[in-house]
Design a protein around this motif. Structure first.
Motif, mmCIF file in Angstrom:
data_model
loop_
_atom_site.group_PDB
_atom_site.id
_atom_site.type_symbol
_atom_site.label_atom_id
_atom_site.label_comp_id
_atom_site.label_asym_id
_atom_site.label_seq_id
_atom_site.Cartn_x
_atom_site.Cartn_y
_atom_site.Cartn_z
ATOM 1 N N ALA A 25 0.832 -1.355 -0.101
ATOM 2 C CA ALA A 25 -0.280 -0.042 -0.103
ATOM 3 C C ALA A 25 1.033 1.337 -0.099
ATOM 4 O O ALA A 25 0.683 2.206 -0.836
ATOM 5 N N GLY A 26 1.813 1.231 0.755
ATOM 6 C CA GLY A 26 2.774 2.559 0.873
ATOM 7 C C GLY A 26 3.555 2.487 -0.711
ATOM 8 O O GLY A 26 3.707 4.087 -1.003
ATOM 9 N N PHE A 27 4.094 1.549 -1.072
ATOM 10 C CA PHE A 27 4.559 1.712 -2.337
ATOM 11 C C PHE A 27 3.456 2.240 -3.439
ATOM 12 O O PHE A 27 3.829 3.140 -4.206
ATOM 13 N N GLY A 28 2.319 1.693 -3.215
ATOM 14 C CA GLY A 28 1.516 2.148 -4.608
ATOM 15 C C GLY A 28 0.992 3.678 -4.152
ATOM 16 O O GLY A 28 0.844 4.162 -5.030
ATOM 17 N N LEU A 29 0.822 4.098 -2.968
ATOM 18 C CA LEU A 29 0.709 5.309 -2.539
ATOM 19 C C LEU A 29 1.627 6.337 -2.978
ATOM 20 O O LEU A 29 1.472 7.556 -3.555
ATOM 21 N N THR A 30 2.946 5.790 -2.868
ATOM 22 C CA THR A 30 4.191 6.816 -3.431
ATOM 23 C C THR A 30 3.892 6.961 -4.798
ATOM 24 O O THR A 30 4.402 8.069 -5.445
ATOM 25 N N LEU A 31 3.683 5.814 -5.631
ATOM 26 C CA LEU A 31 3.519 5.954 -7.113
ATOM 27 C C LEU A 31 2.389 6.930 -7.270
ATOM 28 O O LEU A 31 2.506 7.798 -8.220
ATOM 29 N N LEU A 32 1.344 6.876 -6.759
ATOM 30 C CA LEU A 32 0.052 7.794 -6.997
ATOM 31 C C LEU A 32 0.356 9.071 -6.675
ATOM 32 O O LEU A 32 -0.186 9.859 -7.256
ATOM 33 N N THR A 341 6.551 29.530 -12.340
ATOM 34 C CA THR A 341 5.364 30.126 -11.600
ATOM 35 C C THR A 341 4.285 29.161 -11.495
ATOM 36 O O THR A 341 3.262 29.547 -10.764
ATOM 37 N N LYS A 342 4.611 28.121 -12.045
ATOM 38 C CA LYS A 342 3.614 26.976 -11.709
ATOM 39 C C LYS A 342 3.850 25.913 -10.764
ATOM 40 O O LYS A 342 5.038 25.734 -10.445
ATOM 41 N N LYS A 343 2.874 25.194 -10.110
ATOM 42 C CA LYS A 343 3.227 24.410 -9.169
ATOM 43 C C LYS A 343 3.143 22.727 -10.021
ATOM 44 O O LYS A 343 2.104 22.713 -10.846
ATOM 45 N N VAL A 344 3.844 22.087 -9.730
ATOM 46 C CA VAL A 344 3.899 20.800 -10.291
ATOM 47 C C VAL A 344 2.742 19.775 -9.737
ATOM 48 O O VAL A 344 2.350 19.932 -8.757
ATOM 49 N N PHE A 345 2.179 19.084 -10.519
ATOM 50 C CA PHE A 345 1.173 18.072 -10.545
ATOM 51 C C PHE A 345 -0.296 19.234 -9.965
ATOM 52 O O PHE A 345 -0.736 18.275 -8.775
ATOM 53 N N ALA A 346 -0.306 20.138 -10.397
ATOM 54 C CA ALA A 346 -1.396 20.973 -9.647
ATOM 55 C C ALA A 346 -2.933 20.358 -9.559
ATOM 56 O O ALA A 346 -3.517 20.582 -8.967
ATOM 57 N N ASP A 347 -2.997 19.332 -10.733
ATOM 58 C CA ASP A 347 -4.468 18.822 -10.815
ATOM 59 C C ASP A 347 -4.534 17.314 -10.251
ATOM 60 O O ASP A 347 -5.435 16.691 -10.367
ATOM 61 N N ARG A 348 -3.378 17.023 -9.499
ATOM 62 C CA ARG A 348 -3.327 15.548 -8.935
ATOM 63 C C ARG A 348 -3.942 15.632 -7.497
ATOM 64 O O ARG A 348 -3.183 16.474 -6.761
ATOM 65 N N ALA A 349 -4.841 15.068 -7.213
ATOM 66 C CA ALA A 349 -5.466 14.995 -5.573
ATOM 67 C C ALA A 349 -4.736 14.494 -4.944
ATOM 68 O O ALA A 349 -4.304 15.012 -3.620
ATOM 69 N N ALA A 350 -3.771 13.357 -5.185
ATOM 70 C CA ALA A 350 -2.990 12.662 -4.227
ATOM 71 C C ALA A 350 -1.773 13.725 -3.905
ATOM 72 O O ALA A 350 -1.575 13.785 -2.586
ATOM 73 N N PHE A 351 -1.235 14.288 -4.710
ATOM 74 C CA PHE A 351 -0.166 15.028 -4.455
ATOM 75 C C PHE A 351 -0.435 16.342 -4.120
ATOM 76 O O PHE A 351 0.155 16.580 -2.764
ATOM 77 N N ASN A 352 -1.695 16.964 -4.080
ATOM 78 C CA ASN A 352 -2.201 17.963 -3.366
ATOM 79 C C ASN A 352 -2.225 17.595 -1.822
ATOM 80 O O ASN A 352 -2.221 18.454 -0.920
ATOM 81 N N ALA A 353 -2.817 16.399 -1.471
ATOM 82 C CA ALA A 353 -3.143 15.968 -0.347
ATOM 83 C C ALA A 353 -1.840 15.985 0.575
ATOM 84 O O ALA A 353 -1.770 16.189 1.502
ATOM 85 N N MET A 354 -0.893 15.391 -0.144
ATOM 86 C CA MET A 354 0.556 15.070 0.501
ATOM 87 C C MET A 354 1.143 16.690 0.725
ATOM 88 O O MET A 354 1.444 17.035 1.979
ATOM 89 N N VAL A 355 0.998 17.516 -0.073
ATOM 90 C CA VAL A 355 1.237 18.952 -0.092
ATOM 91 C C VAL A 355 0.490 19.657 1.218
ATOM 92 O O VAL A 355 0.943 20.511 2.259
#
Length: 447
Positions: A25-32, A341-355
């Motif tokens: 699960a952790g590895f999959g979460l990291t990929l996500l 001037t832009k954020k990376v992966f701005a439209d990715r929910a999982a990345f934004n949750a980590m941020v």
């Protein structure tokens, strides 16, 4: 109903299955969250060197070579990210499964702690500091896993672990002083001996230094770009500020001198003198106008400045170290290097949750290098009294090396990002869990 012996056998098996599920699960979460990885400016410079076919020692030439080798797997950041994620979860996974095989319920803690923002938020950021830390984690956990195995398996694991430690030093040569502590653990495994570690320290450091020279300038033929002189430039700026006397081997205009002594210095990074306005005039004159960068003139000026103004040098280094350990420094990288001037992966929910989780913790001690340094010191102290020989040796190996590594920045640090203390984060998590999993008998005190 299974008999008592059957239940005793079943418990480790269930633990191992539970741990394996958490690791997957952790590895999959990291990929996500991170795939194909977050490119940083440092990583971009390394990747550009692949296209140019050149290698320099400003960034590790070994990382250039390795990235070029694995790049076809997922061109760009992807291949390096997959290596980061794999070594990260293998490191925690090998240790978790080793503990679970002995029926230690604390094995479940490791994957859970590995998914927390202080550790996971950097696992997908392409910095060599991250790969360095994950390789050393895997080295230590591989050694721990084979420490009670038959000789052929144990020796194979030890050799693999030593190779990973050497690879880490090739990524981060300033780990030379910390590596002998980890090497001592890998060599002796289940018995802590400060005397033997001290004896090993000097020859190991000299041997590792020789390996760095051989690989960098012999095998890889890396161009010398004088990264050590960045430390000297930073120190000259700091000593000039605290002594109120110019220490650079150049003359400044009246306005430049006033800025150098009073306004330019910040105990955060040497880049202030290199590329950040308005104080980039320093390297502009030292390097581009006078051509002194990379010459003995800088080394002589640095040594003279320390000898004539030792108090100013200590003030500068103390200010830097306090900032490195306790200040609100750069942690998770989120900028798109192609579009700053832009954020990376701005439209990715999982990345934004980590941020978001990272941002909540940003003001707390959990994202301060000093917190993890203190945690490593505490783990070292506890391991002497509260663990078995095997557990104490592991904890002292990882947390002892992490402590020395972080403290080495008091002399060689030129920037204060959280990533430079990342090895202490992983070491404290791994060492702390192993300590609480110990047999509860007092470990043999170091000799």
């Amino acid at each position: 109903m299974p008999s008592r012996p059957d239940r005793l056998l079943l418990q480790p098996r269930l633990l191992m299955i539970s741990v394996a599920v958490l690791l997957a699960a952790g590895f999959g979460l990291t990929l996500l969250i991170f795939y194909p990885g977050v490119m940083t400016y440092d990583a971009k410079f390394v990747y550009e060197d692949i296209a140019k076919g050149t290698m320099g020692d400003w960034q590790s030439p070994v990382m250039v070579w390795l990235w070029a080798l694995i790049d076809p797997i997922a061109p760009g950041a992807g291949s390096m990210f997959l290596l980061f994620a794999t070594t990260y979860w293998l490191g925690f996974g090998v240790l978790s499964l080793a503990l679970a095989s002995r029926g230690k319920g604390s094995a479940l803690l490791l994957p859970l702690l590995a998914m927390t923002p202080p550790a996971l938020s950097l696992a997908g950021i392409i910095w060599r500091d991250v790969l360095f830390a994950t390789c050393w984690l895997l080295a230590a956990t591989a050694a721990f896993a084979v420490s009670e195995r038959p000789s052929p398996i144990r020796l194979t694991g030890q050799v693999l672990a030593l190779v990973l430690v050497i690879f880490g030093v090739l990524l981060r040569p300033n780990a030379l002083l910390a590596a002998p502590i980890l090497i001592a653990y890998i060599v002796w495994l289940s018995r802590v001996s400060l005397r033997k570690a001290a004896i090993l320290c000097v020859p190991a450091a000299i041997g590792l230094f020789g390996i760095v020279q051989l690989v960098y300038y012999g095998i890889l033929d890396a161009k010398r770009q004088h990264p050590l002189q960045t430390i000297m430039i930073f120190d000259l700026g700091g000593i000039s500020h605290f002594s109120k006397v110019n220490q650079f081997p150049v003359d400044w205009s009246e306005s430049e001198n006033a800025m150098l002594l009073n306004r330019c210095y910040q105990p955060t990074q040497w880049d202030i003198y290199w590329r950040l306005e308005p104080c980039d005039f320093v390297m502009g004159k030292v390097e581009r106008e006078k051509g002194l960068f990379g010459t003995p003139a800088i080394s002589r000026a640095w040594l003279a400045a320390i000898l004539h103004h030792p108090i100013a040098y200590l003030q500068h280094r103390s200010a830097f170290m306090w900032n490195f350990l306790a200040a609100d420094n750069l942690t998770m990288w989120t900028a798109d290097v192609e579009h700053p001037t832009k954020k990376v992966f701005a439209d990715r929910a999982a990345f934004n949750a980590m941020v978001s989780a990272h941002d909540v913790l940003k003001p707390t001690p959990f994202l301060r290098v000093g917190f993890w340094l203190l945690a490593c010191i505490i783990v070292c102290c506890l391991s002497w009294r509260r663990s078995g020989f095997r557990e104490a040796a592991f904890a002292l190996g990882v947390c002892g090396s992490a402590t020395i590594y972080v403290l080495s920045f008091s002399a060689v640090g030129v920037a204060s990002d959280y990533r430079y203390g990342y090895w202490a984060v992983l070491a404290a998590i791994a060492g702390g869990v192993v300590v609480i999993s110990g047999r509860g008998k007092g470990a043999e005190l170091p000799r």
